[in-house]
Design an enzyme around this catalytic site. Structure first.
Site, PDB file in Angstrom:
ATOM      1  N   LEU A  36       7.726 -82.203 -69.580  1.00  0.00           N
ATOM      2  CA  LEU A  36       7.818 -83.636 -69.298  1.00  0.00           C
ATOM      3  C   LEU A  36       9.092 -83.769 -68.468  1.00  0.00           C
ATOM      4  O   LEU A  36      10.190 -83.768 -69.004  1.00  0.00           O
ATOM      5  CB  LEU A  36       7.893 -84.454 -70.593  1.00  0.00           C
ATOM      6  CG  LEU A  36       6.646 -84.420 -71.463  1.00  0.00           C
ATOM      7  CD1 LEU A  36       6.855 -85.206 -72.758  1.00  0.00           C
ATOM      8  CD2 LEU A  36       5.432 -84.935 -70.701  1.00  0.00           C
ATOM      9  N   PRO A  37       8.946 -83.826 -67.148  1.00  0.00           N
ATOM     10  CA  PRO A  37      10.050 -83.535 -66.218  1.00  0.00           C
ATOM     11  C   PRO A  37      11.136 -84.600 -66.124  1.00  0.00           C
ATOM     12  O   PRO A  37      11.299 -85.277 -65.115  1.00  0.00           O
ATOM     13  CB  PRO A  37       9.325 -83.354 -64.886  1.00  0.00           C
ATOM     14  CG  PRO A  37       8.122 -84.231 -65.002  1.00  0.00           C
ATOM     15  CD  PRO A  37       7.701 -84.135 -66.445  1.00  0.00           C
ATOM     16  N   CYS A  38      11.954 -84.696 -67.174  1.00  0.00           N
ATOM     17  CA  CYS A  38      13.082 -85.624 -67.156  1.00  0.00           C
ATOM     18  C   CYS A  38      14.114 -85.231 -66.102  1.00  0.00           C
ATOM     19  O   CYS A  38      14.904 -86.070 -65.668  1.00  0.00           O
ATOM     20  CB  CYS A  38      13.714 -85.731 -68.529  1.00  0.00           C
ATOM     21  SG  CYS A  38      14.170 -84.171 -69.290  1.00  0.00           S
ATOM     22  N   HIS A  39      14.067 -83.980 -65.646  1.00  0.00           N
ATOM     23  CA  HIS A  39      15.001 -83.548 -64.595  1.00  0.00           C
ATOM     24  C   HIS A  39      14.712 -84.260 -63.269  1.00  0.00           C
ATOM     25  O   HIS A  39      15.567 -84.306 -62.400  1.00  0.00           O
ATOM     26  CB  HIS A  39      14.959 -82.031 -64.408  1.00  0.00           C
ATOM     27  CG  HIS A  39      13.628 -81.497 -63.991  1.00  0.00           C
ATOM     28  ND1 HIS A  39      12.615 -81.228 -64.898  1.00  0.00           N
ATOM     29  CD2 HIS A  39      13.130 -81.191 -62.766  1.00  0.00           C
ATOM     30  CE1 HIS A  39      11.559 -80.766 -64.250  1.00  0.00           C
ATOM     31  NE2 HIS A  39      11.844 -80.735 -62.952  1.00  0.00           N
ATOM     32  N   ARG A  40      13.532 -84.840 -63.120  1.00  0.00           N
ATOM     33  CA  ARG A  40      13.161 -85.542 -61.891  1.00  0.00           C
ATOM     34  C   ARG A  40      13.680 -86.973 -61.846  1.00  0.00           C
ATOM     35  O   ARG A  40      13.440 -87.690 -60.889  1.00  0.00           O
ATOM     36  CB  ARG A  40      11.640 -85.534 -61.720  1.00  0.00           C
ATOM     37  CG  ARG A  40      11.078 -84.138 -61.521  1.00  0.00           C
ATOM     38  CD  ARG A  40       9.572 -84.150 -61.369  1.00  0.00           C
ATOM     39  NE  ARG A  40       9.060 -82.774 -61.384  1.00  0.00           N
ATOM     40  CZ  ARG A  40       7.836 -82.437 -61.743  1.00  0.00           C
ATOM     41  NH1 ARG A  40       6.965 -83.365 -62.093  1.00  0.00           N
ATOM     42  NH2 ARG A  40       7.472 -81.164 -61.742  1.00  0.00           N
TER      43      ARG A  40
END
Length: 173
Positions: A127-131
């Protein structure tokens, strides 16, 4: 919640994966910002979910996978789960601001709450919270640390001049 877990190597350091028989429950960095929830009882082990998660993460880190297809069941409040579900909609190689996420869930004034939920994401990378970045384009807090966030965004070519594979290939020449 009882989960089995295993550590896997990755370019951003060891990752702890945790899953029950049916769902991936957590991915933890070796130096997380927050401790594991007390409700999580970790037992060493392995299962099909952990093996598939490891295979998909390996494919992601080698540039062969852009979208994860894993059975997820993160534990959080309804608001947190709404934010986490929205993270999965941010396309590979793109970034959204916290305000973009807040608008996407129909709560444009909830920017800080979105940031807090983002920071509690139990399934980073997948779940790409880095984006999610600051409104000014700055890299802001990340559970795995800002160097890890930068690495992941470069891996996805989401930063200006950030084609990690092109840089590695060029350096090899």
């Amino acid at each position: 919640m009882n989960v089995v877990s295993k550590h896997i190597p990755s370019p951003v350091g060891p990752l702890l994966l945790g899953a029950d028989e049916d769902h991936l429950r957590l991915i933890w960095f070796s130096t997380p910002r927050h401790p594991l929830p007390r409700s999580v009882a970790i037992e060493g082990g392995d299962n099909a979910v952990l093996r598939e998660t490891g295979a998909q993460l390996e494919a992601y880190f080698t540039g062969r996978l852009r979208a994860f297809d894993l059975p997820l069941q993160p534990v959080g409040t309804p608001f947190q789960r709404e934010v986490w579900s929205t993270l999965a909609q941010i396309p590979y190689g793109q970034t959204w601001s916290y305000g973009d996420v807040a608008r996407h869930i129909g709560k444009p004034q909830a920017v800080r709450a979105v940031g807090a939920a983002n920071g509690r994401n139990p399934l980073p990378i997948v779940l790409p919270c880095h984006r999610v970045i600051g409104a000014d384009g700055s890299l802001t807090g990340f559970g795995g640390g800002l160097p890890t966030k930068q690495f992941l965004l470069m891996l996805e070519s989401a930063l200006p001049g950030g084609d990690l594979f092109g840089q590695v290939a060029t350096q090899a020449l």
